[in-house]
Design a protein around this motif. Structure first.
Motif, PDB file in Angstrom:
ATOM      1  N   HIS A 204       5.339  -4.977   7.158  1.00 30.16           N
ATOM      2  CA  HIS A 204       5.210  -3.907   7.821  1.00 30.16           C
ATOM      3  C   HIS A 204       5.140  -2.652   6.447  1.00 30.16           C
ATOM      4  O   HIS A 204       4.474  -1.801   6.400  1.00 30.16           O
ATOM      5  N   ASN A 205       5.932  -3.164   5.388  1.00 27.24           N
ATOM      6  CA  ASN A 205       5.894  -2.174   4.061  1.00 27.24           C
ATOM      7  C   ASN A 205       4.676  -2.271   3.452  1.00 27.24           C
ATOM      8  O   ASN A 205       4.176  -1.483   2.889  1.00 27.24           O
TER       9      ASN A 205
ATOM     10  N   GLY B 180      -1.298   1.319   6.451  1.00 25.95           N
ATOM     11  CA  GLY B 180      -0.802   2.796   7.397  1.00 25.95           C
ATOM     12  C   GLY B 180       0.517   2.649   7.834  1.00 25.95           C
ATOM     13  O   GLY B 180       0.743   3.331   8.837  1.00 25.95           O
ATOM     14  N   SER B 181       1.630   2.150   6.967  1.00 26.63           N
ATOM     15  CA  SER B 181       2.744   1.694   7.537  1.00 26.63           C
ATOM     16  C   SER B 181       3.455   3.135   7.630  1.00 26.63           C
ATOM     17  O   SER B 181       4.274   3.180   8.581  1.00 26.63           O
ATOM     18  N   LYS B 182       3.242   4.105   7.086  1.00 30.45           N
ATOM     19  CA  LYS B 182       3.857   5.392   7.494  1.00 30.45           C
ATOM     20  C   LYS B 182       3.318   6.070   8.803  1.00 30.45           C
ATOM     21  O   LYS B 182       3.923   6.817   9.541  1.00 30.45           O
ATOM     22  N   ASP B 183       2.167   5.391   9.025  1.00 28.19           N
ATOM     23  CA  ASP B 183       1.631   6.025  10.538  1.00 28.19           C
ATOM     24  C   ASP B 183       1.801   5.177  11.664  1.00 28.19           C
ATOM     25  O   ASP B 183       1.429   5.301  12.677  1.00 28.19           O
TER      26      ASP B 183
ATOM     27  N   ALA C 271       4.813   2.925  13.591  1.00 26.60           N
ATOM     28  CA  ALA C 271       6.100   2.595  13.692  1.00 26.60           C
ATOM     29  C   ALA C 271       6.163   0.949  13.977  1.00 26.60           C
ATOM     30  O   ALA C 271       5.378   0.383  14.124  1.00 26.60           O
TER      31      ALA C 271
END
Lengths: 123, 123
Positions: free
Chosen positions: A38-39, A43-46, A48
Motif C-alpha cells: 500500500h505504501n 496513488g496510496s494517498k488517494d 484508502a
C-alpha cells in the motif's frame, strides 16, 4: 471448456486494472506485506487501505497471488504459474494468425506463378 | 506511462469476456461479416444482435479489430498487432520473476557453500 473460459474471464478482468498490475509487478520482485504494498502504491494517498485490499482480494480470487496472516501482519506473494492460461490463450491466437499468413503466402505464390505462365488474369 | 497503462486496461478488459475472445479466435482465421460472426457464436440463440454488436464495438475500441461497411454489410478483421502491449507486459513479469529466481538460486548456492565450509549455521 466452460470452466477454463471462466478462469480466463477472471484472470483477464483481474489484469485490467493499473493498481492490480502494479501490485503484481512489485510482487514479482519478492513477497511483501499489505502495508508495504500500500505504501509503495503510486496513488496510496488517494486510495484508502480498504479499497486497496479489495484489489488484493481480486488478485487472490484470480489465483494470481496468495496471502497469509502472521499475528497482525498479512504477507502476499505472487503465484507466477497463474499466468499460464493467459499465455496459452495468446499463443493459440498467434498460431492461428500465423497459419492464416502461411495460407495467404501460398495463395500469392500461386497467383504469381499463374501470371508468369499466362494462365491468370492479365494486368 | 499513464497512457500506456490505460491502453492495457482497455485491452485486458476487452479480453475478459468469452464472447469477445470467441470473436477474436474466429477472426484470427480470416475476416468475417457481423452476420457470420453472430451466426457462428456458440450462444447466438441467447444473444440478440444488438448485444453481440456491443461486444464488437468494445473490441474495436480496444484496437483489437477493425470493421468497414459496404452497402448493408459490415465486415470485421483482426488487428493482431494490438496484442503487443499485453504480450510485452507478460514478458516483463516473466523477466522480473526469472531475475528473482536467479537471486534465490545464488542465495541457496552461497548458503550451501557456507555450510560446507562450516561458516554457516549448523543443522
Amino acid at each position: 471448456m466452460a470452466k477454463h473460459d471462466s478462469q480466463l474471464d477472471i484472470l483477464f478482468t483481474a489484469l485490467g486494472d493499473p493498481t492490480r498490475r502494479e501490485i503484481l509487478t512489485r510482487l514479482a520482485r519478492g513477497p511483501a506485506t499489505v502495508s508495504e504494498l500500500h505504501n509503495a502504491h503510486d496513488g496510496s494517498k488517494d486510495m484508502a487501505l480498504p479499497s486497496f485490499m479489495g484489489h488484493l482480494k481480486k488478485l487472490e480470487e484470480a489465483g494470481l497471488i496468495t496471502s497469509e496472516k502472521r499475528g497482525r501482519v498479512r504477507s502476499c506473494r505472487l503465484n507466477p504459474g497463474a499466468f499460464s492460461p493467459v499465455q496459452s490463450w495468446l499463443e493459440t491466437q498467434r498460431t492461428l494468425w500465423s497459419e492464416r499468413l502461411d495460407r495467404f503466402d501460398d495463395y500469392v505464390t500461386n497467383l504469381m506463378k499463374e501470371r508468369k505462365n499466362g494462365t491468370g488474369p492479365k494486368d
